[in-house]
Design an enzyme around this catalytic site. Structure first.
Site, PDB file in Angstrom:
ATOM      1  N   HIS A 139       0.862  -1.190   0.146  1.00 49.48           N
ATOM      2  CA  HIS A 139       0.127   0.065   0.080  1.00 49.48           C
ATOM      3  C   HIS A 139       0.866   1.410  -0.178  1.00 49.48           C
ATOM      4  O   HIS A 139       1.457   1.391   0.847  1.00 49.48           O
ATOM      5  CB  HIS A 139      -0.869  -0.036   1.219  1.00 49.48           C
ATOM      6  CG  HIS A 139      -1.628   1.058   1.435  1.00 49.48           C
ATOM      7  ND1 HIS A 139      -2.811   1.507   0.627  1.00 49.48           N
ATOM      8  CD2 HIS A 139      -2.026   2.183   2.214  1.00 49.48           C
ATOM      9  CE1 HIS A 139      -3.502   2.537   0.769  1.00 49.48           C
ATOM     10  NE2 HIS A 139      -2.812   3.103   1.908  1.00 49.48           N
ATOM     11  N   GLY A 154       2.940   4.957   4.243  1.00 50.05           N
ATOM     12  CA  GLY A 154       2.190   5.649   5.331  1.00 50.05           C
ATOM     13  C   GLY A 154       0.879   5.193   5.772  1.00 50.05           C
ATOM     14  O   GLY A 154       0.143   4.808   4.865  1.00 50.05           O
ATOM     15  N   ASP A 155       0.421   5.783   6.948  1.00 48.40           N
ATOM     16  CA  ASP A 155      -0.990   5.398   7.226  1.00 48.40           C
ATOM     17  C   ASP A 155      -1.771   6.051   6.211  1.00 48.40           C
ATOM     18  O   ASP A 155      -1.599   7.181   5.544  1.00 48.40           O
ATOM     19  CB  ASP A 155      -1.283   5.946   8.568  1.00 48.40           C
ATOM     20  CG  ASP A 155      -0.425   5.106   9.644  1.00 48.40           C
ATOM     21  OD1 ASP A 155       0.137   3.748   9.364  1.00 48.40           O
ATOM     22  OD2 ASP A 155      -0.323   5.474  10.844  1.00 48.40           O
ATOM     23  N   SER A 156      -3.027   5.158   6.164  1.00 45.82           N
ATOM     24  CA  SER A 156      -3.961   5.795   5.160  1.00 45.82           C
ATOM     25  C   SER A 156      -4.549   7.312   5.831  1.00 45.82           C
ATOM     26  O   SER A 156      -4.654   7.769   6.888  1.00 45.82           O
ATOM     27  CB  SER A 156      -5.215   4.942   5.227  1.00 45.82           C
ATOM     28  OG  SER A 156      -6.324   5.395   4.537  1.00 45.82           O
ATOM     29  N   GLY A 157      -4.516   8.204   4.776  1.00 44.49           N
ATOM     30  CA  GLY A 157      -5.152   9.631   5.100  1.00 44.49           C
ATOM     31  C   GLY A 157      -3.881  10.583   5.424  1.00 44.49           C
ATOM     32  O   GLY A 157      -4.179  11.665   5.982  1.00 44.49           O
ATOM     33  N   ILE A 158      -2.614  10.106   5.462  1.00 40.38           N
ATOM     34  CA  ILE A 158      -1.546  10.897   6.040  1.00 40.38           C
ATOM     35  C   ILE A 158      -1.090  11.919   4.843  1.00 40.38           C
ATOM     36  O   ILE A 158      -0.612  12.944   5.057  1.00 40.38           O
ATOM     37  CB  ILE A 158      -0.429   9.926   6.250  1.00 40.38           C
ATOM     38  CG1 ILE A 158       0.537  10.844   7.365  1.00 40.38           C
ATOM     39  CG2 ILE A 158       0.283   9.373   5.068  1.00 40.38           C
ATOM     40  CD1 ILE A 158       1.539  10.079   7.875  1.00 40.38           C
ATOM     41  N   GLY A 159      -1.738  11.526   3.539  1.00 38.96           N
ATOM     42  CA  GLY A 159      -1.290  12.601   2.557  1.00 38.96           C
ATOM     43  C   GLY A 159      -0.287  11.949   1.187  1.00 38.96           C
ATOM     44  O   GLY A 159       0.098  12.764   0.681  1.00 38.96           O
ATOM     45  N   LYS A 160      -0.361  10.728   1.284  1.00 36.12           N
ATOM     46  CA  LYS A 160       0.619  10.112   0.145  1.00 36.12           C
ATOM     47  C   LYS A 160       0.195  10.598  -1.314  1.00 36.12           C
ATOM     48  O   LYS A 160       0.728  10.992  -2.012  1.00 36.12           O
ATOM     49  CB  LYS A 160       0.453   8.568   0.215  1.00 36.12           C
ATOM     50  CG  LYS A 160       0.928   8.096   1.494  1.00 36.12           C
ATOM     51  CD  LYS A 160       0.926   6.423   1.511  1.00 36.12           C
ATOM     52  CE  LYS A 160      -0.512   6.021   1.363  1.00 36.12           C
ATOM     53  NZ  LYS A 160      -1.349   6.211   2.564  1.00 36.12           N
ATOM     54  N   SER A 161      -1.479  10.376  -1.513  1.00 38.67           N
ATOM     55  CA  SER A 161      -1.593  10.865  -2.912  1.00 38.67           C
ATOM     56  C   SER A 161      -1.588  12.393  -3.206  1.00 38.67           C
ATOM     57  O   SER A 161      -1.353  12.749  -4.390  1.00 38.67           O
ATOM     58  CB  SER A 161      -3.167  10.263  -3.072  1.00 38.67           C
ATOM     59  OG  SER A 161      -3.087   8.769  -2.937  1.00 38.67           O
ATOM     60  N   ASP A 178      -2.160   3.874  -4.609  1.00 38.22           N
ATOM     61  CA  ASP A 178      -2.826   3.019  -3.392  1.00 38.22           C
ATOM     62  C   ASP A 178      -2.062   1.572  -3.509  1.00 38.22           C
ATOM     63  O   ASP A 178      -1.657   1.182  -2.610  1.00 38.22           O
ATOM     64  CB  ASP A 178      -4.235   2.922  -4.050  1.00 38.22           C
ATOM     65  CG  ASP A 178      -5.003   2.404  -2.798  1.00 38.22           C
ATOM     66  OD1 ASP A 178      -4.944   2.449  -1.598  1.00 38.22           O
ATOM     67  OD2 ASP A 178      -5.984   1.472  -3.305  1.00 38.22           O
ATOM     68  N   GLU A 203      -6.249   8.788  -6.358  1.00 36.41           N
ATOM     69  CA  GLU A 203      -7.484   9.078  -5.683  1.00 36.41           C
ATOM     70  C   GLU A 203      -6.930  10.120  -4.728  1.00 36.41           C
ATOM     71  O   GLU A 203      -6.173  10.148  -3.796  1.00 36.41           O
ATOM     72  CB  GLU A 203      -7.743   7.911  -4.849  1.00 36.41           C
ATOM     73  CG  GLU A 203      -9.072   8.010  -3.820  1.00 36.41           C
ATOM     74  CD  GLU A 203      -9.400   6.887  -2.751  1.00 36.41           C
ATOM     75  OE1 GLU A 203     -10.079   7.030  -2.131  1.00 36.41           O
ATOM     76  OE2 GLU A 203      -8.589   5.873  -3.014  1.00 36.41           O
ATOM     77  N   ARG A 244      18.609  13.926  12.318  1.00 32.27           N
ATOM     78  CA  ARG A 244      18.791  15.489  11.824  1.00 32.27           C
ATOM     79  C   ARG A 244      20.004  15.511  10.920  1.00 32.27           C
ATOM     80  O   ARG A 244      19.876  16.536   9.895  1.00 32.27           O
ATOM     81  CB  ARG A 244      18.863  16.333  13.056  1.00 32.27           C
ATOM     82  CG  ARG A 244      17.658  16.239  13.934  1.00 32.27           C
ATOM     83  CD  ARG A 244      17.822  17.312  15.093  1.00 32.27           C
ATOM     84  NE  ARG A 244      17.762  18.789  14.386  1.00 32.27           N
ATOM     85  CZ  ARG A 244      17.785  19.675  15.234  1.00 32.27           C
ATOM     86  NH1 ARG A 244      17.859  19.455  16.620  1.00 32.27           N
ATOM     87  NH2 ARG A 244      17.721  20.889  14.796  1.00 32.27           N
TER      88      ARG A 244
END
Length: 315
Positions: A139, A154-161, A178, A203, A244
């Site tokens: 994913h 990353g987790d769903s909804g974190i802003g990948k797309s 996706d 998406e 860093r």
């Protein structure tokens, strides 16, 4: 799950002539290695790899013809093991009738091609390595950035797309969104692509599904790309110590390959597209032999040595 390809698919792909065994073409080939049975035809069957596709060329068939009839029949009986995927004859050579009859009796498919043995072996090996290569689906989003295949996870909804959309607007190319299908093409080489159903689609929450090729042109997409490194997006954690300097090199194992992994914390105000873009450029510099973090540490050490040339300790 073990990947297989049927003998029928092989026969259709290379348009092989079916000499006998058409009803057995649904048996599966499980390995990409081929075998030319030299030792077996001379009588040594101890390590006969019956799981491999068997190839008989001019050398093997000439040797078979030179054997006494009783020996030839005995060797061919042992050679045509019922578990063989198939036997392929090259150069359109005339097949001994004994071999055809024994193959029929043992229900082994016997195929023939007009290609030379070496050329046919090379083509079949490449084909089998491609279709039998280990694959997995992850994913994430795969983007081609300055020639580097960057897998954003990353987790769903974190802003990948959304980050991928911004990267496309900045001139980079989308490979998959996706679901990313990753194939182990060869040792230390992973190739990523999109499933056919969602190829070129992106998406965006609140906007829906968009076709990147339709909106931005054919230059904004590509069908597959070699995976260079992974960027893991995660919500900023105040109590976590993030790298860093860039000296710590994490890796993620995908199939049988360890891929460089960068963890990027997400918080309001951070331009993720720019950060990922710079990460790709920095990765290219490392591949060319320049590491900014190592250079900094080296200069820092030289500066400390210059300030304390004798190495004395001061209280």
């Amino acid at each position: 799950m073990l990947k297989t390809v049927s003998v029928r698919n092989l026969q259709q792909h290379f348009q092989l002539e079916i000499v006998c065994g058409e009803e057995q073409l649904d048996r599966n080939i499980t390995v990409s290695d081929l075998y030319r049975p030299g030792l077996e035809l001379s009588g040594f069957f101890t390590y006969h790899p019956i799981e491999r596709l068997q190839i008989l060329g001019k050398t093997e068939l000439t040797f078979i013809e030179s054997l006494p009839p009783d020996v030839r029949k005995q060797r061919l009986e042992r050679f045509c093991h019922p578990f063989l995927p198939c036997i392929c004859i090259t150069r359109n050579i005339e097949i001994p009738e004994e071999l055809i009859q024994i193959a029929k009796r043992h229900r082994v498919p016997l195929l023939r091609t007009g290609l030379a043995t070496t050329r046919f072996s090379s083509k079949v090996t490449n084909y089998l390595e491609k279709v039998l290569a280990p694959t997995t689906t992850v994913h994430g989003v795969l983007v081609d950035i300055y020639g580097e295949g960057v897998l954003i996870m990353g987790d769903s909804g974190i802003g990948k797309s959304e980050t991928a959309l911004e990267l496309v607007k900045r001139g980079h190319r989308l490979v998959a969104d996706d679901a990313v299908e990753i194939k182990q093409a060869e040792e230390n080489m992973l190739i990523g692509s999109a499933p056919e159903l969602i190829r070129h689609l992106l998406e965006i929450r609140g906007l829906g599904i968009i076709n990147v090729m339709t909106l931005f042109g054919a230059g904004a997409v590509r069908n597959k790309k070699r995976l260079s490194f992974v960027i893991q997006l995660e919500t900023w954690q105040a109590n976590r110590q993030y790298d860093r300097l860039g000296l710590d090199e994490e890796r993620m194992k995908i199939i049988d390959t360890n891929v460089p992994l960068l963890t990027v914390p997400v918080r309001p105000g951070r331009n993720l597209a720019v950060i990922i873009e710079v990460a790709a450029m920095n990765m290219r510099l490392r591949q060319m032999g320049y590491d900014a973090a190592q250079q900094f540490v080296q200069k820092l050490g030289e500066t400390i040595d210059d300030q304390d040339p004798d190495g004395d300790d001061y209280d």
